[in-house]
Enzyme design. Structure first.
Site, PDB file in Angstrom:
ATOM      1  N   ASN A 151     -63.761  32.792 -41.836  1.00  0.00           N
ATOM      2  CA  ASN A 151     -64.794  32.080 -41.191  1.00  0.00           C
ATOM      3  C   ASN A 151     -65.394  30.928 -41.787  1.00  0.00           C
ATOM      4  O   ASN A 151     -65.617  31.206 -43.129  1.00  0.00           O
ATOM      5  CB  ASN A 151     -66.168  33.065 -40.873  1.00  0.00           C
ATOM      6  CG  ASN A 151     -67.089  32.428 -40.074  1.00  0.00           C
ATOM      7  OD1 ASN A 151     -66.919  32.381 -38.849  1.00  0.00           O
ATOM      8  ND2 ASN A 151     -68.384  32.234 -40.617  1.00  0.00           N
ATOM      9  N   GLU A 152     -65.244  29.549 -41.394  1.00  0.00           N
ATOM     10  CA  GLU A 152     -65.850  28.674 -42.188  1.00  0.00           C
ATOM     11  C   GLU A 152     -65.518  28.543 -43.674  1.00  0.00           C
ATOM     12  O   GLU A 152     -66.447  28.529 -44.674  1.00  0.00           O
ATOM     13  CB  GLU A 152     -67.321  28.717 -41.865  1.00  0.00           C
ATOM     14  CG  GLU A 152     -67.911  28.532 -40.599  1.00  0.00           C
ATOM     15  CD  GLU A 152     -69.500  28.132 -40.370  1.00  0.00           C
ATOM     16  OE1 GLU A 152     -70.198  28.416 -41.269  1.00  0.00           O
ATOM     17  OE2 GLU A 152     -69.661  27.318 -39.342  1.00  0.00           O
ATOM     18  N   CYS A 159     -62.541  30.426 -61.683  1.00  0.00           N
ATOM     19  CA  CYS A 159     -62.206  31.748 -62.546  1.00  0.00           C
ATOM     20  C   CYS A 159     -60.654  31.048 -63.332  1.00  0.00           C
ATOM     21  O   CYS A 159     -60.232  30.108 -62.980  1.00  0.00           O
ATOM     22  CB  CYS A 159     -61.950  32.751 -61.531  1.00  0.00           C
ATOM     23  SG  CYS A 159     -60.420  32.725 -60.733  1.00  0.00           S
ATOM     24  N   GLU A 318     -68.473  27.928 -32.052  1.00  0.00           N
ATOM     25  CA  GLU A 318     -69.874  28.388 -32.273  1.00  0.00           C
ATOM     26  C   GLU A 318     -71.097  27.137 -31.629  1.00  0.00           C
ATOM     27  O   GLU A 318     -70.474  26.037 -32.117  1.00  0.00           O
ATOM     28  CB  GLU A 318     -70.324  28.837 -33.696  1.00  0.00           C
ATOM     29  CG  GLU A 318     -69.653  30.130 -34.387  1.00  0.00           C
ATOM     30  CD  GLU A 318     -70.102  30.192 -35.850  1.00  0.00           C
ATOM     31  OE1 GLU A 318     -71.092  30.039 -36.027  1.00  0.00           O
ATOM     32  OE2 GLU A 318     -69.205  30.825 -36.545  1.00  0.00           O
ATOM     33  N   TRP A 326     -81.530  27.986 -39.937  1.00  0.00           N
ATOM     34  CA  TRP A 326     -81.427  27.587 -41.305  1.00  0.00           C
ATOM     35  C   TRP A 326     -81.737  26.283 -41.702  1.00  0.00           C
ATOM     36  O   TRP A 326     -81.420  25.635 -42.754  1.00  0.00           O
ATOM     37  CB  TRP A 326     -79.916  27.557 -41.728  1.00  0.00           C
ATOM     38  CG  TRP A 326     -78.810  27.202 -40.713  1.00  0.00           C
ATOM     39  CD1 TRP A 326     -78.365  28.223 -39.705  1.00  0.00           C
ATOM     40  CD2 TRP A 326     -78.217  26.013 -40.356  1.00  0.00           C
ATOM     41  NE1 TRP A 326     -77.512  27.564 -38.741  1.00  0.00           N
ATOM     42  CE2 TRP A 326     -77.506  26.074 -39.043  1.00  0.00           C
ATOM     43  CE3 TRP A 326     -78.843  24.719 -40.913  1.00  0.00           C
ATOM     44  CZ2 TRP A 326     -76.955  24.955 -38.544  1.00  0.00           C
ATOM     45  CZ3 TRP A 326     -78.035  23.652 -40.123  1.00  0.00           C
ATOM     46  CH2 TRP A 326     -77.239  24.035 -38.966  1.00  0.00           C
ATOM     47  N   LYS A 367     -81.856  37.126 -38.291  1.00  0.00           N
ATOM     48  CA  LYS A 367     -82.621  37.979 -37.061  1.00  0.00           C
ATOM     49  C   LYS A 367     -83.463  36.970 -36.209  1.00  0.00           C
ATOM     50  O   LYS A 367     -83.883  37.204 -35.149  1.00  0.00           O
ATOM     51  CB  LYS A 367     -83.405  39.026 -37.769  1.00  0.00           C
ATOM     52  CG  LYS A 367     -84.576  38.536 -38.651  1.00  0.00           C
ATOM     53  CD  LYS A 367     -85.374  39.586 -39.256  1.00  0.00           C
ATOM     54  CE  LYS A 367     -86.109  39.215 -40.254  1.00  0.00           C
ATOM     55  NZ  LYS A 367     -85.835  38.802 -41.523  1.00  0.00           N
ATOM     56  N   PHE A 368     -83.747  35.601 -36.830  1.00  0.00           N
ATOM     57  CA  PHE A 368     -84.299  34.622 -35.976  1.00  0.00           C
ATOM     58  C   PHE A 368     -83.473  33.444 -35.538  1.00  0.00           C
ATOM     59  O   PHE A 368     -83.831  32.643 -35.126  1.00  0.00           O
ATOM     60  CB  PHE A 368     -85.415  34.350 -36.597  1.00  0.00           C
ATOM     61  CG  PHE A 368     -86.718  35.168 -37.132  1.00  0.00           C
ATOM     62  CD1 PHE A 368     -87.038  35.884 -36.076  1.00  0.00           C
ATOM     63  CD2 PHE A 368     -86.899  35.351 -38.590  1.00  0.00           C
ATOM     64  CE1 PHE A 368     -87.967  36.686 -36.527  1.00  0.00           C
ATOM     65  CE2 PHE A 368     -87.942  36.316 -38.722  1.00  0.00           C
ATOM     66  CZ  PHE A 368     -88.680  37.024 -37.547  1.00  0.00           C
ATOM     67  N   HIS A 369     -82.205  33.757 -35.541  1.00  0.00           N
ATOM     68  CA  HIS A 369     -81.243  32.662 -35.217  1.00  0.00           C
ATOM     69  C   HIS A 369     -81.116  33.081 -33.504  1.00  0.00           C
ATOM     70  O   HIS A 369     -81.020  34.083 -33.197  1.00  0.00           O
ATOM     71  CB  HIS A 369     -79.870  32.871 -35.766  1.00  0.00           C
ATOM     72  CG  HIS A 369     -78.947  31.819 -35.588  1.00  0.00           C
ATOM     73  ND1 HIS A 369     -78.296  31.408 -34.386  1.00  0.00           N
ATOM     74  CD2 HIS A 369     -78.522  30.770 -36.439  1.00  0.00           C
ATOM     75  CE1 HIS A 369     -77.708  30.446 -34.427  1.00  0.00           C
ATOM     76  NE2 HIS A 369     -77.860  30.083 -35.717  1.00  0.00           N
TER      77      HIS A 369
HETATM   78  C1  GLA Z   1     -72.218  29.487 -39.123  1.00  0.00           C
HETATM   79  C2  GLA Z   1     -71.480  30.789 -39.163  1.00  0.00           C
HETATM   80  C3  GLA Z   1     -72.321  32.004 -38.406  1.00  0.00           C
HETATM   81  C4  GLA Z   1     -73.562  32.026 -38.418  1.00  0.00           C
HETATM   82  C5  GLA Z   1     -73.890  30.391 -37.848  1.00  0.00           C
HETATM   83  C6  GLA Z   1     -75.603  30.329 -37.903  1.00  0.00           C
HETATM   84  O1  GLA Z   1     -71.711  28.698 -38.145  1.00  0.00           O
HETATM   85  O2  GLA Z   1     -70.166  30.756 -39.027  1.00  0.00           O
HETATM   86  O3  GLA Z   1     -71.641  33.219 -38.841  1.00  0.00           O
HETATM   87  O4  GLA Z   1     -73.712  32.113 -39.771  1.00  0.00           O
HETATM   88  O5  GLA Z   1     -73.620  29.725 -38.982  1.00  0.00           O
HETATM   89  O6  GLA Z   1     -75.793  29.037 -37.364  1.00  0.00           O
HETATM   90 ZN    ZN Z   2     -60.935  32.162 -58.413  1.00  0.00          ZN
END
Ligand code: GLA
Ligand code: ZN
Length: 682
Positions: A151-152, A159, A318, A326, A367-369
């Protein structure tokens, strides 16, 4: 090219049943609600590792089996994620090496997510093990659509494993220490290396980093991230060779009121190893600092850039149905905005609208997303209703799935130039704004509904009518040659201040600007004058005066023809815009940064001469954006009102409304945020 076998536009998104296993009634309700919301796809497993493997080597898949079965039963599909973005506590505890080390050398504790070392041999092994389990268990499941790897991806690690990798990378690239010292200009401040053991990652924080090293470090971070990804997909390629893989790309800039592609990773390189480009799109709709259509323009730019990475339809992996959590201030999308923003994704080449997230969690940091299903757990909710309406509309638009976009204008963007420009001292640091400058150029075309591809210099731009490449600061010899060929064969090229200033090591050219660039642009750059914020010069172009800002390049024309000059300061009357004919084509060098008013008078005759204007409505206007996709036989036009006001446009030809099957002619009226999708037979 590997693709997936589903003929629908994908609608759905991140689904986290692992948070609800103690609530079977919720899980049951989820699927009922998915049907009502016209959801056909869920993305699962992204952060499920501790549920899938609660103890080392002990696996629990029953809950995930049920998701696959439930989706299959309703003819839905599953995008299965590998869980490396968030690892279980036991893994961090037992093998602390998997935790990331920051630039100050501090090893992190387990933390939250997205914080692994991408070199750690144990982490790589553990990730492969869980990925293999997933591929073996679900690889043949008919509901499995594709792989969502991790993910992202982002960030870096300092290290010892990573430091050693870095040293190997540098050795491999340069072979000798002399070559490193040369490339990075290391006699400066007495930095020369005398032994390989001295080659360590850049440190500490702050502005003073060795420029060449910093540039190579960023290349290394991209390489090492891709290397980690390739390690992840080994079992997946082995067990499911025919399924496509993607990983979700990002955008950034929200803190500066910008919206730009992620700067930290060279996605053009990453795109080469994935099958489908996907990204997470979170524009700041309804913000207080710009009109809505400018937010739309920036969002369009990123869609176009990510689509252009492979010049294929992409996926929005997404997006939020309402608000994010955020920002400092998290504004909900107003009624209608969700549908408009979703349609814009499709208009620019997306084959999906997927959400973060299906259901809001009750606790913890998101929780507020926004989500399709809120805490009220109700389908009566405004957001749910709008998502359902959108999903229903998508069902009627399946014809556009897989259709590409066609563009005759290319803007060139180079991640490496961006890195180097951002690092370099000198000139105006806060005003470099390379990507934002490209967006300003893009805006001219977007406001006139002219499609644009955003390519890297390594992509083939030879067939475009117009190639816009301002601020292409770092230039390889090959790029110079290709630009020259492009112009000679009849292309129109735009360069500017900063163009071709340094080589691939971020070093300047001794003596004159490279000969190839002199020949292309017909001039020699002399100086680059920096303006303070609020300070301006003027350029005189076709009898009118236009304001400059931030940068005024001072140049000496050679074969080029001066078509605009400065009207003030010590470089008064010297060239501000030079036109140079080369072979069949023309190159322009715009020496100064201007506002949009100048770009408008500069580009307008070009688009007319090249007949690039759209042909379906009488007068285009900035707030109603028109974008199209085509399968050759049909063109699909998205007409999108990015304003709070009613708008009207006059159709120049009868077109079919794809959703209602009615033929539309003459004056069309758009309610605020309204979208119409029209079809034309070719
Ligand atoms: C990112 C992440 C998700 C979530 C969203 C919230 O895109 O991949 O898991 O945290 O942000 O906007
Ligand atoms: Zn490393």
């Amino acid at each position: 090219m590997k693709t997936y076998n589903d003929t629908r536009l994908l609608h759905g998104g991140d689904y986290n049943p692992e948070q609800w296993l103690a609530h079977p009634e919720i899980l049951k309700k989820d699927f009922e609600l998915m049907d009502k919301a016209h959801v056909n796809t869920v993305t699962v497993g992204i952060f499920s590792w501790s549920t899938l493997e609660p103890e080392e080597g002990v696996y629990h898949f029953e809950w995930l089996d049920k998701v696959f079965e439930a989706m299959h039963k309703r003819n839905g599909r599953v995008i299965l994620a590998t869980p490396s973005g968030g690892r279980p506590q036991w893994l961090s505890e037992k093998y602390p090496e998997v935790n990331r080390t920051n630039i100050l050398g501090q090893k992190h504790h387990h933390g939250f997510r997205h914080n692994h070392c991408y070199t750690s041999p144990i982490y790589r092994k553990k990730v492969q093990q869980i990925n293999r389990q997933l591929a073996e268990r679900y690889g043949n499941h008919p509901a499995l659509l594709m792989w969502h790897i991790s993910n992202e991806y982002s960030g870096e690690c300092y290290c010892d494993f990573c430091a050693e990798k870095w040293r190997d990378w540098v050795k491999d690239k340069y072979q000798t220490l002399d070559a490193v010292n040369d490339a990075w200009w290391m006699t400066f401040w007495s930095n020369s290396y005398s032994s390989w053991s001295q080659v360590v990652p850049p440190s500490p924080l702050g502005e003073h980093k060795v420029h060449g090293m910093d540039l190579d470090w960023k290349r290394f971070v991209t390489d090492q991230t891709i290397d980690f990804f390739l390690n992840e997909i080994e079992p997946i390629r082995e067990i499911t060779p025919n399924l496509p893989v993607t990983t979700n790309f990002m955008a950034e800039g929200h803190d500066q009121q910008d919206f730009i592609p992620l700067e930290g990773l060279d996605y053009s390189r990453f795109a080469e190893v994935i099958d489908i480009v996907s990204w997470d799109s979170y524009p700041d709709w309804h913000n207080p600092y710009e009109p809505l259509h400018l937010t739309a323009m920036k969002s369009a730019y990123i869609h176009d850039q990510y689509r252009s990475l492979k010049k294929q339809p992409f996926l929005v992996m997404e997006s939020t149905p309402s608000y994010v959590n955020w920002h400092a201030y998290n504004k909900a999308k107003k009624p209608g905005m969700h549908i408009l923003s979703g349609m814009q994704q499709l208009a620019h080449g997306s084959d999906s609208t997927l959400y973060f997230q299906w259901r809001q969690s009750l606790g913890n940091s998101e929780k507020f997303h926004g989500a399709v299903v809120g805490h009220d757990n109700s389908e009566k909710n405004r957001v749910f209703q709008e998502v359902a309406t959108y999903g229903k509309r998508l069902d009627t638009l399946a014809a556009i799935k897989g259709t590409p976009k066609e563009a005759k204008v290319a803007i060139l963007f180079d991640w490496e130039s961006n890195w180097a420009l951002k690092r370099g001292g000198g000139f105006g640091r806060p005003t470099r704004r390379y990507i934002q400058t490209l967006q300003e150029n893009y805006r001219f075309f977007w406001e006139r509904d002219i499609a644009v591809d955003i390519l890297t210099p390594n992509q083939d731009f030879s067939d475009y009518a117009l190639v816009i490449a301002p601020m292409l600061y770092l230039m390889q010899e090959d790029t110079m040659k290709e630009l020259s060929e492009y112009v000679k064969k009849g292309g129109i090229l735009i360069g500017s201040y900063f163009t071709g200033m340094v080589n691939e090591n971020d070093q300047l050219h001794l003596g004159e600007w490279p000969q190839t660039l002199q020949t292309i642009f017909g001039l020699l750059p002399q100086e680059l004058e920096t303006l303070y914020p609020g300070e301006h010069n003027q350029i005189l172009y076709q009898g009118k005066s236009y304001q400059t800002k931030d940068y005024c390049g001072i140049v000496q024309e050679t074969t080029g023809k001066v078509i605009a000059t400065y009207s003030q300061d010590f470089y008064v009357n010297t060239p501000a815009l030079v036109e140079n004919r080369l072979g069949q084509g023309t190159a322009y060098y715009l020496a100064a940064r201007t506002d949009l008013d100048f770009l408008e008078v500069f580009y307008q005759p070009m688009i007319e001469k090249l007949a690039l204007q759209q042909e379906i409505v009488k007068d285009t206007q900035p707030k109603v954006s028109i974008q199209s996709r085509t399968d050759g036989q049909h063109n699909y036009y998205f007409l999108m009102n990015f304003s709070e006001e009613r708008q009207q446009l006059e159709l120049l030809q009868p077109l079919l409304d794809l959703e209602t099957n009615q033929t539309l002619t003459g004056l069309l009226t758009f309610a605020p945020y309204e979208v119409k999708i029209l079809k034309k037979e070719n």
